[in-house]
Scaffold this active site. Structure first.
Site, PDB file in Angstrom:
ATOM      1  N   ASN A  16       0.854  -1.190   0.000  1.00 21.40           N
ATOM      2  CA  ASN A  16       0.000   0.000   0.000  1.00 21.40           C
ATOM      3  C   ASN A  16       0.892   1.243   0.000  1.00 21.40           C
ATOM      4  OD1 ASN A  16      -1.419   2.257   1.104  1.00 21.40           O
ATOM      5  ND2 ASN A  16      -3.092   0.894   1.656  1.00 21.40           N
ATOM      6  N   HIS A  19       0.939   6.132   1.988  1.00 21.25           N
ATOM      7  CA  HIS A  19       1.688   7.028   2.869  1.00 21.25           C
ATOM      8  C   HIS A  19       2.850   7.721   2.182  1.00 21.25           C
ATOM      9  CE1 HIS A  19      -0.968   6.294   6.074  1.00 21.25           C
ATOM     10  NE2 HIS A  19      -0.859   4.994   5.889  1.00 21.25           N
ATOM     11  N   HIS A  52      -5.507   3.690  -1.883  1.00 19.37           N
ATOM     12  CA  HIS A  52      -6.836   4.063  -1.394  1.00 19.37           C
ATOM     13  C   HIS A  52      -7.125   5.502  -1.809  1.00 19.37           C
ATOM     14  CE1 HIS A  52      -9.638   4.357   2.422  1.00 19.37           C
ATOM     15  NE2 HIS A  52     -10.260   4.667   1.305  1.00 19.37           N
ATOM     16  N   ARG A  54      -9.287   8.230  -1.206  1.00 16.32           N
ATOM     17  CA  ARG A  54     -10.311   8.629  -0.237  1.00 16.32           C
ATOM     18  C   ARG A  54     -11.138   9.782  -0.784  1.00 16.32           C
ATOM     19  NH1 ARG A  54      -9.097   6.591   5.287  1.00 16.32           N
ATOM     20  NH2 ARG A  54     -10.852   7.875   5.887  1.00 16.32           N
ATOM     21  N   ARG A  58      -6.898  12.831   0.726  1.00 19.91           N
ATOM     22  CA  ARG A  58      -5.845  13.272   1.637  1.00 19.91           C
ATOM     23  C   ARG A  58      -4.483  12.689   1.277  1.00 19.91           C
ATOM     24  NH1 ARG A  58      -7.587  10.099   7.131  1.00 19.91           N
ATOM     25  NH2 ARG A  58      -9.560  11.128   6.651  1.00 19.91           N
ATOM     26  N   GLU A  79      -8.485   0.575  -3.474  1.00 21.23           N
ATOM     27  CA  GLU A  79      -9.249   0.603  -2.225  1.00 21.23           C
ATOM     28  C   GLU A  79     -10.163   1.814  -2.246  1.00 21.23           C
ATOM     29  OE1 GLU A  79      -7.887   1.093   2.002  1.00 21.23           O
ATOM     30  OE2 GLU A  79      -6.478  -0.357   1.209  1.00 21.23           O
ATOM     31  N   THR A 110      -8.613   3.607   8.221  1.00 16.11           N
ATOM     32  CA  THR A 110      -9.851   2.833   8.157  1.00 16.11           C
ATOM     33  C   THR A 110     -10.029   2.087   9.478  1.00 16.11           C
ATOM     34  OG1 THR A 110      -9.301   2.581   5.833  1.00 16.11           O
ATOM     35  CG2 THR A 110     -11.153   1.300   6.650  1.00 16.11           C
ATOM     36  N   GLU A 160     -11.205  -9.225   2.816  1.00 10.57           N
ATOM     37  CA  GLU A 160      -9.950  -8.876   3.478  1.00 10.57           C
ATOM     38  C   GLU A 160     -10.256  -8.717   4.961  1.00 10.57           C
ATOM     39  OE1 GLU A 160      -7.255  -6.165   1.603  1.00 10.57           O
ATOM     40  OE2 GLU A 160      -6.558  -5.396   3.537  1.00 10.57           O
ATOM     41  N   HIS A 203      -4.046  -4.407   7.639  1.00 13.23           N
ATOM     42  CA  HIS A 203      -4.207  -3.222   8.489  1.00 13.23           C
ATOM     43  C   HIS A 203      -3.359  -3.348   9.744  1.00 13.23           C
ATOM     44  CE1 HIS A 203      -5.659   0.446  10.215  1.00 13.23           C
ATOM     45  NE2 HIS A 203      -6.258   0.699   9.081  1.00 13.23           N
TER      46      HIS A 203
END
Ligand code: PXP
Length: 253
Positions: A16, A19, A52, A54, A58, A79, A110, A160, A203
């Protein structure tokens, strides 16, 4: 759903890259580039890339998703919240997979699984739209047997399992709590796989928590972001991914 994907020989690692985009956006420029991170992750052994988009943009932005969908030669896991806007975008970009997650504007990340029992009626046509577009739908859910039944009723091929509570238990140092959380994941993975679901998990997973989850034979894929990007500050992204891959492989053997 074919049985070979239920007990895969090799556990897949989805990296992922959200970040990287978080750090980029902190200064409003173009660096560090999440697309470069995706390329480097693939070169280091990532089996797929997760991003992801969003509602508040962000971290990952529309342009990032467009580029990822165009350039990746490994599966892209998009995602997203199950909104019409996101579903429209996924149908246009045709990623390999769409992972439906709950999304609250005020949350930091999340924070829980999708309520697929309560939201059955609204999710059903949305899953249908994605499936009709050839996108593999995954539901990000709490590790719970009743939730596995609900996923099956919705016709999603993949779930998931949310590992956040387990990872918090590991971080707390409370062995009893950790064992209970791991037992929930273990039961849900076995039960869901028995229903024919492909089981993913993710996660909060880090080097100190990934082993027992990676060891579960029903789990086909782990999606990991924050710990890898955090570790990359100290050892570089490629090394962080190789270290995670090694920890997963050790657990699996
Ligand atoms: N899987 C899902 C569905 C997520 O929402 C997230 C967080 O974006 C992850 C995996 C990765 O979590 P982490 O960044 O804590 O490794």
């Amino acid at each position: 759903m074919s049985s070979p994907t239920r007990y895969p020989h090799r556990l897949r690692l989805g990296v992922n890259i959200d970040h990287v985009a978080t750090v980029r956006n902190a200064r409003g420029g173009a660096a560090p580039d999440p697309i470069r991170a995706a390329r480097e992750a693939v070169a280091a052994g990532a089996d797929g890339i997760t991003a992801h988009l969003r509602e508040d943009r962000r971290h990952i932005r529309d342009a990032d998703m467009e580029i990822l969908a165009r350039i990746l030669d490994v599966p892209l896991n998009f995602e997203m919240a199950a909104t019409d806007e996101m579903i429209g975008m996924a149908v246009r970009l045709r990623p390999h997979a769409a992972c439906l997650v709950p999304e609250k504007r005020e949350e930091r990340t999340t924070e829980g699984g999708l309520d697929i029992v309560g939201a059955h009626d609204s999710l059903l046509p949305r899953i249908g739209r994605l499936t009709d577009a050839g996108i593999r739908v995954s539901l990000f859910v709490e590790p719970d047997e009743a939730v596995m039944d609900a996923a099956r009723r919705l016709g999603a091929p993949v779930v998931e399992l949310h590992t956040g509570s387990y990872c918090e238990a590991v971080a707390s140092g409370d062995a009893g709590r950790t064992a209970r959380e791991l037992a929930r994941i273990t039961r849900a993975a076995a039960y869901g796989a028995g229903l024919g679901l492909e089981i993913h998990a993710g996660h909060g997973l880090a080097l100190d928590s990934v082993g027992p989850v990676a060891a579960l034979p029903e789990i086909a894929e782990l999606n990991i972001g924050h710990a890898l990007i955090g570790e990359a500050i100290f050892v570089g992204l490629s090394q962080a991914i190789r270290d995670m891959r090694a920890a997963m492989d050790r657990a699996r053997t």
